[in-house]
Design a protein around this motif. Structure first.
Motif, mmCIF file in Angstrom:
data_model
loop_
_atom_site.group_PDB
_atom_site.id
_atom_site.type_symbol
_atom_site.label_atom_id
_atom_site.label_comp_id
_atom_site.label_asym_id
_atom_site.label_seq_id
_atom_site.Cartn_x
_atom_site.Cartn_y
_atom_site.Cartn_z
ATOM 1 N N SER A 196 2.315 7.237 9.805
ATOM 2 C CA SER A 196 1.914 6.963 8.436
ATOM 3 C C SER A 196 0.521 7.533 8.186
ATOM 4 C CB SER A 196 1.921 5.449 8.178
ATOM 5 O OG SER A 196 1.602 5.163 6.843
ATOM 6 N N ILE A 197 0.380 8.289 7.094
ATOM 7 C CA ILE A 197 -0.896 8.907 6.732
ATOM 8 C C ILE A 197 -1.419 8.243 5.459
ATOM 9 C CG2 ILE A 197 -2.042 11.034 6.011
ATOM 10 C CD1 ILE A 197 -0.003 12.587 7.625
ATOM 11 N N PRO A 198 -2.624 7.679 5.476
ATOM 12 C CA PRO A 198 -3.174 7.057 4.263
ATOM 13 C C PRO A 198 -3.328 8.082 3.147
ATOM 14 C CG PRO A 198 -4.451 6.450 6.211
ATOM 15 C CD PRO A 198 -3.532 7.554 6.623
ATOM 16 N N TYR A 228 0.744 21.154 11.624
ATOM 17 C CA TYR A 228 -0.311 20.674 10.750
ATOM 18 C C TYR A 228 0.315 20.139 9.464
ATOM 19 C CZ TYR A 228 -3.790 23.188 13.560
ATOM 20 O OH TYR A 228 -4.593 23.634 14.576
ATOM 21 N N ILE A 229 -0.350 19.167 8.858
ATOM 22 C CA ILE A 229 -0.037 18.703 7.515
ATOM 23 C C ILE A 229 -1.327 18.737 6.710
ATOM 24 C CG2 ILE A 229 0.624 16.714 6.108
ATOM 25 C CD1 ILE A 229 2.593 15.915 8.212
ATOM 26 N N LEU A 230 -1.269 19.339 5.522
ATOM 27 C CA LEU A 230 -2.442 19.462 4.671
ATOM 28 C C LEU A 230 -2.247 18.681 3.384
ATOM 29 C CD1 LEU A 230 -3.240 23.282 4.995
ATOM 30 C CD2 LEU A 230 -4.246 21.397 6.277
ATOM 31 N N LEU A 231 -3.257 17.933 2.973
ATOM 32 C CA LEU A 231 -3.290 17.243 1.695
ATOM 33 C C LEU A 231 -4.481 17.798 0.918
ATOM 34 C CD1 LEU A 231 -1.495 15.291 3.415
ATOM 35 C CD2 LEU A 231 -2.407 13.427 2.021
ATOM 36 N N CYS A 232 -4.198 18.612 -0.118
ATOM 37 C CA CYS A 232 -5.245 19.335 -0.836
ATOM 38 C C CYS A 232 -5.303 18.882 -2.293
ATOM 39 C CB CYS A 232 -4.986 20.842 -0.789
ATOM 40 S SG CYS A 232 -4.837 21.510 0.894
ATOM 41 N N ASP A 233 -6.497 18.666 -2.780
ATOM 42 C CA ASP A 233 -6.735 18.293 -4.169
ATOM 43 C C ASP A 233 -7.501 19.427 -4.839
ATOM 44 O OD1 ASP A 233 -7.530 17.260 -6.618
ATOM 45 O OD2 ASP A 233 -7.798 15.238 -5.850
ATOM 46 N N PRO A 234 -6.829 20.250 -5.673
ATOM 47 C CA PRO A 234 -7.511 21.397 -6.282
ATOM 48 C C PRO A 234 -8.547 21.000 -7.325
ATOM 49 C CG PRO A 234 -5.303 21.169 -7.181
ATOM 50 C CD PRO A 234 -5.420 20.152 -6.081
ATOM 51 N N VAL A 235 -8.444 19.795 -7.895
ATOM 52 C CA VAL A 235 -9.396 19.354 -8.910
ATOM 53 C C VAL A 235 -10.720 18.953 -8.268
ATOM 54 C CG1 VAL A 235 -9.852 17.681 -10.732
ATOM 55 C CG2 VAL A 235 -7.542 18.620 -10.443
ATOM 56 N N ARG A 236 -10.650 18.149 -7.230
ATOM 57 C CA ARG A 236 -11.866 17.703 -6.537
ATOM 58 C C ARG A 236 -12.288 18.658 -5.435
ATOM 59 N NH1 ARG A 236 -11.041 11.762 -4.510
ATOM 60 N NH2 ARG A 236 -9.166 12.733 -3.626
ATOM 61 N N ASN A 237 -11.475 19.707 -5.201
ATOM 62 C CA ASN A 237 -11.757 20.699 -4.155
ATOM 63 C C ASN A 237 -11.907 20.029 -2.792
ATOM 64 O OD1 ASN A 237 -12.149 23.285 -3.165
ATOM 65 N ND2 ASN A 237 -14.376 23.189 -3.424
ATOM 66 N N THR A 238 -10.938 19.173 -2.468
ATOM 67 C CA THR A 238 -10.939 18.475 -1.187
ATOM 68 C C THR A 238 -9.687 18.831 -0.409
ATOM 69 O OG1 THR A 238 -9.807 16.521 -2.084
ATOM 70 C CG2 THR A 238 -12.224 16.540 -2.146
ATOM 71 N N CYS A 239 -9.761 18.687 0.894
ATOM 72 C CA CYS A 239 -8.601 18.962 1.747
ATOM 73 C C CYS A 239 -8.683 18.083 2.989
ATOM 74 C CB CYS A 239 -8.550 20.431 2.151
ATOM 75 S SG CYS A 239 -7.082 20.853 3.108
ATOM 76 N N ARG A 240 -7.537 17.510 3.339
ATOM 77 C CA ARG A 240 -7.433 16.708 4.565
ATOM 78 C C ARG A 240 -6.374 17.352 5.447
ATOM 79 N NH1 ARG A 240 -6.002 10.875 3.404
ATOM 80 N NH2 ARG A 240 -4.879 11.619 1.556
ATOM 81 N N ARG A 241 -6.727 17.554 6.708
ATOM 82 C CA ARG A 241 -5.809 18.196 7.658
ATOM 83 C C ARG A 241 -5.461 17.212 8.766
ATOM 84 N NH1 ARG A 241 -7.505 23.477 11.092
ATOM 85 N NH2 ARG A 241 -8.778 21.917 12.170
ATOM 86 N N THR A 255 0.859 -1.183 0.000
ATOM 87 C CA THR A 255 0.000 0.000 0.000
ATOM 88 C C THR A 255 0.894 1.231 0.000
ATOM 89 O OG1 THR A 255 -0.105 0.014 2.430
ATOM 90 C CG2 THR A 255 -1.852 -1.162 1.252
ATOM 91 N N GLN A 256 0.303 2.394 -0.267
ATOM 92 C CA GLN A 256 1.059 3.637 -0.296
ATOM 93 C C GLN A 256 0.547 4.580 0.773
ATOM 94 O OE1 GLN A 256 1.178 5.366 -4.180
ATOM 95 N NE2 GLN A 256 2.651 3.873 -4.942
ATOM 96 N N SER A 257 1.485 5.334 1.368
ATOM 97 C CA SER A 257 1.135 6.262 2.426
ATOM 98 C C SER A 257 2.114 7.420 2.428
ATOM 99 C CB SER A 257 1.161 5.552 3.792
ATOM 100 O OG SER A 257 2.483 5.082 4.071
ATOM 101 N N LEU A 258 1.768 8.468 3.153
ATOM 102 C CA LEU A 258 2.681 9.571 3.407
ATOM 103 C C LEU A 258 3.374 9.285 4.729
ATOM 104 C CD1 LEU A 258 3.892 12.402 3.062
ATOM 105 C CD2 LEU A 258 1.818 13.334 4.114
ATOM 106 N N GLN A 259 4.661 8.999 4.667
ATOM 107 C CA GLN A 259 5.435 8.673 5.863
ATOM 108 C C GLN A 259 6.080 9.943 6.394
ATOM 109 O OE1 GLN A 259 5.508 5.341 6.740
ATOM 110 N NE2 GLN A 259 6.460 5.764 8.687
ATOM 111 N N ILE A 260 5.933 10.212 7.683
ATOM 112 C CA ILE A 260 6.563 11.377 8.305
ATOM 113 C C ILE A 260 7.327 10.905 9.546
ATOM 114 C CG2 ILE A 260 4.854 13.042 7.476
ATOM 115 C CD1 ILE A 260 3.512 12.915 10.185
ATOM 116 N N CYS A 261 8.423 11.601 9.863
ATOM 117 C CA CYS A 261 9.196 11.219 11.029
ATOM 118 C C CYS A 261 10.016 12.397 11.527
ATOM 119 C CB CYS A 261 10.101 10.021 10.732
ATOM 120 S SG CYS A 261 11.428 10.360 9.557
ATOM 121 N N PHE A 262 10.433 12.308 12.765
ATOM 122 C CA PHE A 262 11.360 13.277 13.339
ATOM 123 C C PHE A 262 12.177 12.577 14.417
ATOM 124 C CE2 PHE A 262 7.557 13.617 15.952
ATOM 125 C CZ PHE A 262 8.043 13.706 17.252
#
Length: 395
Positions: A79-81, A326-339, A62-69
């Motif tokens: 991991s963010i889906p 905060y981390i934002l995932l925005c889709d300008p085509v579908r006009n969606t945003c996940r925070r 599967t694919q995800s957005l991996q973040i770490c510090f």
């Protein structure tokens, strides 16, 4: 005779019931998060054989957005889906924790390439698979050097990772290449000619797209900036000219192609259309932080464009943080945003009274796979040239 028939009947029933148990167990495991699957490999030999089976591994990716510090000698990762049909929602982030290998503080990393991430501290090079929480210390460079730039690539045809190292901030004619997961008797660094003399800077970093590593560099006389490419399979270098009005130093993957953009959230980006013909196209996009989106504008300050998901979402995240972000995932085509919100003051495991700053590393389109690291570990055990660091996945 009758006893023999009864034995065969019982044996057939046993095989049938075992096959049913394997199929059912496989279906259950495929519905679990990768972290849980890694833990369950220790339950029994049957479960371990299912999880390490190549067929299961291919289904599980599967694919995800991996973040770490990093905090002290601990690495915190989450991991963010990347797949969601909801138009807008906000959720809290939680982090897992693992110990870093010894003497590995203040590290710099590559991008995530087909399930693996490489990072180095001084002359120590390490491969990491977040899915299994394992680290593999790679062989030392020849000669050992602290002032190098590390790239990670993947050949999708031969299905092998390669690490490529070049000198930092000077002109060079050769690089060093290490093949991971090879069938060689021993694995070691090889010197490969660049065919194109060029130099790098302190800002040079790479991006692997469809089996090719790209990075910005300067021509041999540092007269102008160029885009260099390294074919992971053939190990050949090529120089790609940039547009005359080219701007942008951040390399990202956009819809399966190489793109260059600025950190500023209001700008567009350049897309490499044809490397052989040095053909580029420019594309501009509307910022999701417009005046009509007050909720987004309130958290947009300090966010930078980190890349794109394969679904076309723009990824915005800070470079550093103190206690929350905060981390934002925005889709300008579908006009969606996940925070996605992290509040360090709530999570006591990383709370720091002196409000220290932490570098936040983001890895878009990270593939959660169990196979990549298994190949590396088998190679290290076979050659005895790599140290496997495996914090307990049962903690």
């Amino acid at each position: 005779m009758e006893q023999k028939k009864t034995y065969k009947k019982r044996k057939t029933q046993l095989k049938s019931s075992t096959s049913f148990a394997v199929d059912l167990t496989t279906e259950i495991l495929l519905r679990l998060p990768e972290k849980s699957v890694a833990k369950f490999s220790c339950v029994s030999k049957l479960w371990s054989s299912i999880i390490t089976d190549p067929y299961f591994i291919n289904l599980f990716q599967t694919q995800s957005l991996q973040i770490c510090f990093q905090k002290d000698d601990n690495l915190f990762f989450s991991s963010i889906p990347q797949n969601s049909n909801r138009s807008y929602f906000s959720t809290s982030l939680s982090f897992d924790q693992t110990k870093l290998p010894e003497n590995c503080s203040h590290w710099s990393s590559t991008e995530s390439v087909h399930a693996l991430i490489c990072f180095h501290k001084s002359d120590k090079l390490i491969a990491w698979n977040p899915c299994t929480r394992q680290f593999l210390v790679l062989p030392n460079l020849l000669p050992s050097s602290n002032d190098t730039i590390l790239f990670l690539g993947y050949d999708p045809i031969e299905r092998k990772h390669k690490v490529m190292c070049i000198p930092r901030n000077r002109t060079f004619h050769k690089c060093q290449v290490l093949t991971l997961g090879s069938d060689l008797i021993s694995w070691s660094w090889r010197r490969v000619g660049t065919n194109q003399a060029h130099s790098t800077s302190v800002f040079t970093y790479g991006r692997c797209v469809e089996g090719v590593i790209y990075y910005l560099a300067y021509s041999s006389r540092r007269s102008h900036m160029v885009m260099m490419s390294f074919d992971v399979r053939s190990e050949k270098f090529h120089m790609i000219e940039l547009p005359c009005n080219f701007t942008g130093r951040r390399l990202v993957t956009y819809k399966g192609r190489l793109a260059c953009c600025n950190r500023n959230i209001e700008r567009g980006f350049w897309i490499l259309e044809d490397a052989q013909r040095h053909k580029w196209s420019s594309q501009h996009f509307l910022s999701p932080f417009g005046t009509g989106c007050r909720d987004l504008m309130s958290v947009a300050n300090g966010l930078n464009l980190k890349g794109f998901t394969h679904a076309g979402e723009f990824i915005y995240a800070p470079d550093r943080f103190s206690q929350s972000f905060y981390i934002l995932l925005c889709d300008p085509v579908r006009n969606t945003c996940r925070r996605f919100e992290y509040n360090g003051s709530v999570n006591s495991e990383v709370e720091d009274v002196d409000r220290s700053m932490y570098a936040l590393h983001t890895f878009p389109n990270h593939i959660d796979s169990l196979k990549a690291f298994a190949t590396l570990c088998n190679q290290a055990k076979r050659t005895g040239s790599g140290q496997i660091v495996n914090p307990s996945i049962l903690d």
